[in-house]
Design an enzyme around this catalytic site. Sequence first.
Site, PDB file in Angstrom:
ATOM      1  N   TRP A 184       0.864  -1.177   0.000  1.00 27.71           N
ATOM      2  CA  TRP A 184       0.000   0.000   0.000  1.00 27.71           C
ATOM      3  C   TRP A 184       0.899   1.225   0.000  1.00 27.71           C
ATOM      4  O   TRP A 184       1.877   1.286   0.753  1.00 27.71           O
ATOM      5  CB  TRP A 184      -0.925   0.049   1.228  1.00 27.71           C
ATOM      6  N   GLU A 225      -3.242  -3.108  -2.183  1.00 28.18           N
ATOM      7  CA  GLU A 225      -4.371  -2.490  -1.468  1.00 28.18           C
ATOM      8  C   GLU A 225      -4.714  -1.158  -2.124  1.00 28.18           C
ATOM      9  O   GLU A 225      -3.838  -0.316  -2.313  1.00 28.18           O
ATOM     10  CB  GLU A 225      -3.980  -2.259   0.004  1.00 28.18           C
ATOM     11  N   LYS A 227      -7.057   2.512  -2.491  1.00 32.40           N
ATOM     12  CA  LYS A 227      -7.614   3.534  -1.597  1.00 32.40           C
ATOM     13  C   LYS A 227      -8.328   4.591  -2.426  1.00 32.40           C
ATOM     14  O   LYS A 227      -7.970   4.820  -3.578  1.00 32.40           O
ATOM     15  CB  LYS A 227      -6.503   4.170  -0.759  1.00 32.40           C
ATOM     16  N   ASP A 260      -9.618  -2.865   1.891  1.00 28.61           N
ATOM     17  CA  ASP A 260      -9.733  -2.266   3.219  1.00 28.61           C
ATOM     18  C   ASP A 260     -11.079  -1.551   3.214  1.00 28.61           C
ATOM     19  O   ASP A 260     -11.316  -0.673   2.364  1.00 28.61           O
ATOM     20  CB  ASP A 260      -8.556  -1.292   3.409  1.00 28.61           C
ATOM     21  N   HIS A 263     -11.704   2.197   2.612  1.00 29.43           N
ATOM     22  CA  HIS A 263     -11.115   2.814   1.428  1.00 29.43           C
ATOM     23  C   HIS A 263     -12.042   2.957   0.241  1.00 29.43           C
ATOM     24  O   HIS A 263     -11.593   3.018  -0.902  1.00 29.43           O
ATOM     25  CB  HIS A 263      -9.888   2.009   0.992  1.00 29.43           C
ATOM     26  N   HIS A 287      -8.511  -5.879   4.955  1.00 27.42           N
ATOM     27  CA  HIS A 287      -8.201  -5.076   6.140  1.00 27.42           C
ATOM     28  C   HIS A 287      -9.544  -4.692   6.715  1.00 27.42           C
ATOM     29  O   HIS A 287     -10.273  -3.911   6.105  1.00 27.42           O
ATOM     30  CB  HIS A 287      -7.433  -3.797   5.770  1.00 27.42           C
ATOM     31  N   ASP A 295     -11.925   9.694   8.123  1.00 30.68           N
ATOM     32  CA  ASP A 295     -10.950   8.725   8.630  1.00 30.68           C
ATOM     33  C   ASP A 295     -11.350   7.309   8.253  1.00 30.68           C
ATOM     34  O   ASP A 295     -12.522   6.957   8.270  1.00 30.68           O
ATOM     35  CB  ASP A 295     -10.851   8.835  10.158  1.00 30.68           C
ATOM     36  N   ASP A 297      -9.794   4.599   9.722  1.00 30.80           N
ATOM     37  CA  ASP A 297      -9.100   3.707  10.660  1.00 30.80           C
ATOM     38  C   ASP A 297      -9.592   3.756  12.101  1.00 30.80           C
ATOM     39  O   ASP A 297      -8.800   3.652  13.026  1.00 30.80           O
ATOM     40  CB  ASP A 297      -7.596   4.020  10.617  1.00 30.80           C
ATOM     41  N   ASP A 328      -7.014  -3.420  10.695  1.00 30.52           N
ATOM     42  CA  ASP A 328      -6.231  -2.211  10.400  1.00 30.52           C
ATOM     43  C   ASP A 328      -6.926  -0.975  10.951  1.00 30.52           C
ATOM     44  O   ASP A 328      -7.845  -0.453  10.336  1.00 30.52           O
ATOM     45  CB  ASP A 328      -6.031  -2.079   8.870  1.00 30.52           C
TER      46      ASP A 328
END
Length: 421
Positions: A184, A225, A227, A260, A263, A287, A295, A297, A328
């Site tokens: 990533w 990965e 995003k 993820d 993302h 993830h 955000d 995460d 993650d």
Amino acid sequence: MTRFEQAKARYAELGVDVEKAISLLKNTPISIHCWQGDDVRGFDTDPNKPLTGGIQTTGNYIGRARTPEELMADIDVVLKLCPGMKKMNLHANYAIFDDENGGWVDRNKLEPKHFAKWVKFCKERGLGCDFNPTFFSHPMCDPLTLSSPNEETRKFWIEHGKAAIRISQYLAEELGQPCVMNIWTGDGYKDIPADRMGPRERYRDSIDQILSEPFDFDKVKPCVESKVFGIGVEAYTVGSAEFSLAYAAANMDKCIPLMDNGHYHPTEVVSDKIPAMLAFFPEIALHVTRGVRWDSDHVVLFDDETKEIAKEIVRCGGLDGRVKIALDYFDASINRVAAWITGVRNMEKALLFALLQPTEALKKMQDEGDMTSLLVMQEELKTAPFGDVWEYYCESEGVPANESWLATVKQYEADVLAKRV
Ligand code: RNT
Ligand code: ZN
């Protein structure tokens, strides 16, 4: 009858074998990200430098791990308070340098020996280990890495990626379990670029070069990965969803896609992407995280989308190793160990909840067009005695069955974390 026995009988009425569900869950590895413990800082650069690459931890709670020893001690608390089979997940910036292995080297010169202490840690605890090259928070980010127009920059990061392949192979061989190696980068632009294609062509070439390093695909599972955007990288992301998926599809013999769930655009859900990807890819990686506005995460909750992701993993046969599950998230605003444990326990809960669904019966309703029964059953299942099975599962794993784990973490905070000043 105990509450568990009652719950088991109720699930049997629904056509669910609780013991089978538990034994499946016990053998499903969840990859635990080392980076929740120290705000993604690692040990290879100045710990006071900012986190770059479009990611950020916010908060300044006491007790950030500052050394490998502190981080390992914190991870041990996590391991002790979470049920299920775990795996470690390391980033390259968590290399451990000491006099024995020759001291600090830059990321393009990393070697397996810099992870020997982690191998020892994993062996002593019976864990496998995943790995991630670290393409952020480093002076060689210009700010781009694998897509940089500067050939010197790009070469440095390609060398780093190749080093990561060698380290991943070492981790897999030492620990006897495949190592998922995730690529990533936060490469992208804050504002509208003039050239969207050039960076992507360079990115593709860089990943090609990294994956030209010899490795055994049964042991090392390189992933890409994607995003949608990052902080300060709002207008353009080189490794977008289409780029990453197309790369993995075009390189199925040596690469798998990683999704993820923080993302994607807010109305897209990874739960629905899992079966779409599994229709083509033999293996995929995840993830699991929680996106909140800007955000991606936040700490994983036992929320609808986490449950839905778990259901799709289970229903699609993902527990046989086809779906690699990693966590993650990074939150520095609350006790970091409690944050870690909350997410791990919630992933376990979501998988157990999924395993306690009468999947075959529900599928039959769908295939027979009885959408009324399907809706009613799915709703009624939400209040089946899941909590009693969860408590039993935790007890059988020798970990606290309820919020009592928090007292252990509070004690650890008083005894250990609060003294890290
Ligand atoms: C960032 C990506 C990436 C990182 C870790 C630290 O948006 O999700 O996976 O969180 O590599
Ligand atoms: Zn991620």
